[in-house]
Design a protein around this motif. Structure first.
Motif, PDB file in Angstrom:
ATOM      1  N   LEU A   9       0.857  -1.184   0.000  1.00 25.15           N
ATOM      2  CA  LEU A   9       0.000   0.000   0.000  1.00 25.15           C
ATOM      3  C   LEU A   9       0.892   1.232   0.000  1.00 25.15           C
ATOM      4  CD1 LEU A   9      -3.008   0.807   0.081  1.00 25.15           C
ATOM      5  CD2 LEU A   9      -2.733   1.154   2.536  1.00 25.15           C
ATOM      6  N   TYR A  10       0.973   1.881  -1.115  1.00 23.88           N
ATOM      7  CA  TYR A  10       1.877   3.013  -1.292  1.00 23.88           C
ATOM      8  C   TYR A  10       1.457   4.180  -0.410  1.00 23.88           C
ATOM      9  CZ  TYR A  10       4.372   6.809  -3.672  1.00 23.88           C
ATOM     10  OH  TYR A  10       5.162   7.889  -3.958  1.00 23.88           O
ATOM     11  N   GLU A  11       2.084   4.276   0.757  1.00 29.02           N
ATOM     12  CA  GLU A  11       1.851   5.402   1.665  1.00 29.02           C
ATOM     13  C   GLU A  11       3.162   5.869   2.283  1.00 29.02           C
ATOM     14  OE1 GLU A  11      -2.372   5.852   3.582  1.00 29.02           O
ATOM     15  OE2 GLU A  11      -1.436   4.034   4.316  1.00 29.02           O
ATOM     16  N   ASN A  12       4.253   5.676   1.547  1.00 29.65           N
ATOM     17  CA  ASN A  12       5.589   6.078   1.977  1.00 29.65           C
ATOM     18  C   ASN A  12       6.179   5.063   2.969  1.00 29.65           C
ATOM     19  OD1 ASN A  12       5.655   8.447   0.413  1.00 29.65           O
ATOM     20  ND2 ASN A  12       4.547   9.571   2.014  1.00 29.65           N
ATOM     21  N   PRO A  13       7.512   5.060   3.113  1.00 33.31           N
ATOM     22  CA  PRO A  13       8.161   4.137   4.053  1.00 33.31           C
ATOM     23  C   PRO A  13       7.665   4.352   5.474  1.00 33.31           C
ATOM     24  CG  PRO A  13       9.779   5.171   2.610  1.00 33.31           C
ATOM     25  CD  PRO A  13       8.491   5.892   2.384  1.00 33.31           C
ATOM     26  N   ILE A  14       7.795   3.337   6.292  1.00 35.23           N
ATOM     27  CA  ILE A  14       7.309   3.395   7.669  1.00 35.23           C
ATOM     28  C   ILE A  14       7.939   4.559   8.429  1.00 35.23           C
ATOM     29  CG2 ILE A  14       7.345   2.174   9.885  1.00 35.23           C
ATOM     30  CD1 ILE A  14       7.014  -0.435   8.306  1.00 35.23           C
ATOM     31  N   ALA A  71      17.248   3.537  14.407  1.00 36.15           N
ATOM     32  CA  ALA A  71      18.121   2.511  14.967  1.00 36.15           C
ATOM     33  C   ALA A  71      17.712   1.105  14.537  1.00 36.15           C
ATOM     34  CB  ALA A  71      18.112   2.594  16.497  1.00 36.15           C
ATOM     35  N   ASP A  72      16.573   0.986  13.890  1.00 36.48           N
ATOM     36  CA  ASP A  72      16.083  -0.320  13.441  1.00 36.48           C
ATOM     37  C   ASP A  72      16.620  -0.601  12.043  1.00 36.48           C
ATOM     38  OD1 ASP A  72      14.490  -2.431  12.332  1.00 36.48           O
ATOM     39  OD2 ASP A  72      13.019  -2.071  13.911  1.00 36.48           O
ATOM     40  N   PRO A  73      17.472  -1.603  11.865  1.00 32.91           N
ATOM     41  CA  PRO A  73      18.070  -1.857  10.541  1.00 32.91           C
ATOM     42  C   PRO A  73      17.060  -2.269   9.485  1.00 32.91           C
ATOM     43  CG  PRO A  73      18.604  -3.631  12.077  1.00 32.91           C
ATOM     44  CD  PRO A  73      17.978  -2.540  12.888  1.00 32.91           C
ATOM     45  N   ILE A  74      15.970  -2.917   9.904  1.00 35.18           N
ATOM     46  CA  ILE A  74      14.953  -3.338   8.937  1.00 35.18           C
ATOM     47  C   ILE A  74      14.237  -2.122   8.363  1.00 35.18           C
ATOM     48  CG2 ILE A  74      12.805  -4.647   8.633  1.00 35.18           C
ATOM     49  CD1 ILE A  74      13.773  -6.563  10.761  1.00 35.18           C
ATOM     50  N   LEU A  75      13.917  -1.169   9.224  1.00 35.48           N
ATOM     51  CA  LEU A  75      13.238   0.035   8.756  1.00 35.48           C
ATOM     52  C   LEU A  75      14.163   0.890   7.893  1.00 35.48           C
ATOM     53  CD1 LEU A  75      11.146   1.169  11.864  1.00 35.48           C
ATOM     54  CD2 LEU A  75      10.484  -0.312   9.963  1.00 35.48           C
ATOM     55  N   LYS A  76      15.418   0.943   8.252  1.00 35.16           N
ATOM     56  CA  LYS A  76      16.374   1.695   7.430  1.00 35.16           C
ATOM     57  C   LYS A  76      16.551   1.034   6.068  1.00 35.16           C
ATOM     58  CE  LYS A  76      18.465   4.776   8.202  1.00 35.16           C
ATOM     59  NZ  LYS A  76      18.158   6.204   7.885  1.00 35.16           N
ATOM     60  N   TRP A  77      16.537  -0.290   6.031  1.00 34.65           N
ATOM     61  CA  TRP A  77      16.629  -1.009   4.763  1.00 34.65           C
ATOM     62  C   TRP A  77      15.411  -0.696   3.896  1.00 34.65           C
ATOM     63  CZ3 TRP A  77      13.241  -4.530   2.648  1.00 34.65           C
ATOM     64  CH2 TRP A  77      13.686  -5.200   1.501  1.00 34.65           C
ATOM     65  N   GLN A  78      14.228  -0.688   4.532  1.00 32.90           N
ATOM     66  CA  GLN A  78      13.024  -0.400   3.762  1.00 32.90           C
ATOM     67  C   GLN A  78      13.045   1.012   3.209  1.00 32.90           C
ATOM     68  OE1 GLN A  78       9.489   0.860   5.478  1.00 32.90           O
ATOM     69  NE2 GLN A  78       8.131  -0.251   4.091  1.00 32.90           N
ATOM     70  N   GLU A  79      13.499   1.964   4.021  1.00 28.97           N
ATOM     71  CA  GLU A  79      13.563   3.347   3.566  1.00 28.97           C
ATOM     72  C   GLU A  79      14.475   3.477   2.350  1.00 28.97           C
ATOM     73  OE1 GLU A  79      14.290   7.727   5.580  1.00 28.97           O
ATOM     74  OE2 GLU A  79      15.597   6.068   6.164  1.00 28.97           O
ATOM     75  N   ARG A  80      15.562   2.752   2.358  1.00 35.03           N
ATOM     76  CA  ARG A  80      16.543   2.841   1.275  1.00 35.03           C
ATOM     77  C   ARG A  80      16.011   2.231  -0.027  1.00 35.03           C
ATOM     78  NH1 ARG A  80      22.842   0.639   1.527  1.00 35.03           N
ATOM     79  NH2 ARG A  80      23.427   1.329  -0.584  1.00 35.03           N
ATOM     80  N   TYR A  81      15.299   1.113   0.079  1.00 35.41           N
ATOM     81  CA  TYR A  81      14.875   0.384  -1.122  1.00 35.41           C
ATOM     82  C   TYR A  81      13.363   0.469  -1.377  1.00 35.41           C
ATOM     83  CZ  TYR A  81      19.548  -1.639  -0.937  1.00 35.41           C
ATOM     84  OH  TYR A  81      20.914  -1.817  -0.917  1.00 35.41           O
ATOM     85  N   TYR A  82      12.713   1.431  -0.727  1.00 31.81           N
ATOM     86  CA  TYR A  82      11.250   1.493  -0.812  1.00 31.81           C
ATOM     87  C   TYR A  82      10.760   1.644  -2.251  1.00 31.81           C
ATOM     88  CZ  TYR A  82       6.438   2.779   0.259  1.00 31.81           C
ATOM     89  OH  TYR A  82       5.069   2.818   0.323  1.00 31.81           O
ATOM     90  N   MET A  83      11.337   2.552  -2.996  1.00 32.57           N
ATOM     91  CA  MET A  83      10.857   2.810  -4.354  1.00 32.57           C
ATOM     92  C   MET A  83      11.213   1.685  -5.325  1.00 32.57           C
ATOM     93  SD  MET A  83       9.070   5.382  -3.945  1.00 32.57           S
ATOM     94  CE  MET A  83       8.581   5.522  -5.664  1.00 32.57           C
TER      95      MET A  83
END
Length: 243
Positions: A9-14, A71-83
């Motif tokens: 659901l495209y609503e931007n990264p967490i 500080a959460d590596p999973i969320l940072k990974w998602q932010e980086r590769y979201y698009m």
């Protein structure tokens, strides 16, 4: 799991969504509110997502503490590769899967998926618009957010917004459970039962009752004597009670 769901659901990264939500809570109904309801029902519902953010929103948003999320590596990974992954989850897979497994046509599969996407966006928008305009204010009559059972039913428990803004730390987002279609709370309770959620924070019934008596508009269910029928915060094993 939540990161995967967010791709559908495209609503931007967490991280970005949480920043806007935290900014909204800290600066509700001010110029720094990302979807300020004072600018009209349409703006709060969807117009804010169609325009550039005001300077005040950007400045206050940059000051919001996001250290826990960064500080959460999973969320940072998602932010980086979201698009990269979002188009796959939101548009491509929901179109291709029905075509491959159920012999659906490209036109039907694509249009039904877009309908799914739009319905989800508008249900979310109701929380920012209708739930900030219409309904009862049993806990704090001096703020805009209101409680509405119709919005709660459509959003699986997110419509009792007066409670949510009065007690924003409460994971239930509502005082009443079964009476407000709170499927979201039920999911969190299940995750807590199997150890996936922990340190849940809830408000005591005494605190809720006292706040409703002090600042509410008189519509609290405690007035009718059945506000305690729902499971209280103390019933949740491991819950952190905020006094």
């Amino acid at each position: 799991m939540l990161v995967v769901f967010n791709f559908f659901l495209y609503e931007n990264p967490i991280i970005h969504w949480a920043r806007d939500h935290r900014t909204h809570h800290k600066f509700t109904e001010t110029d720094a509110d990302p979807h300020d309801p004072r600018r009209g029902l349409f703006f709060a519902h969807m117009g804010w997502a169609m325009l550039k953010k005001k300077r005040e929103v950007l400045e206050k948003g940059r000051g919001i503490d996001q250290s826990d999320l960064h500080a959460d590596p999973i969320l940072k990974w998602q932010e980086r590769y979201y698009m990269w992954f979002m188009p796959l989850g939101t548009f491509i897979l929901p179109t291709v899967v029905p075509m491959y497994f159920w012999n659906e046509t490209l036109t039907n599969a694509y249009c039904v998926n877009i309908l799914r996407y739009l319905v989800c966006l508008h249900m979310h928008g109701l929380v920012n618009s209708v739930a900030h305009t219409y309904g009862d204010r049993p806990y704090d009559k001096f703020i805009g957010p209101a409680d509405g059972f119709s919005v709660s039913a459509l959003t699986l428990g997110e419509g009792l917004h007066n409670f949510h803004h009065t007690f924003p730390w409460d994971y239930r987002s509502a005082e009443l459970g079964v009476f407000c279609f709170n499927f979201t709370k039920s999911c969190i309770d299940f995750f807590a039962m199997i150890g996936w959620a922990y340190d849940l924070k809830a408000t005591t019934q005494d605190m809720i009752r006292a706040r409703a008596a002090r600042t509410g508009d008189g519509s609290s269910k405690h007035v009718w004597g059945w506000g305690d029928r729902d499971q209280t915060a103390e019933d949740h094993k491991g819950t952190v009670i905020i006094n």
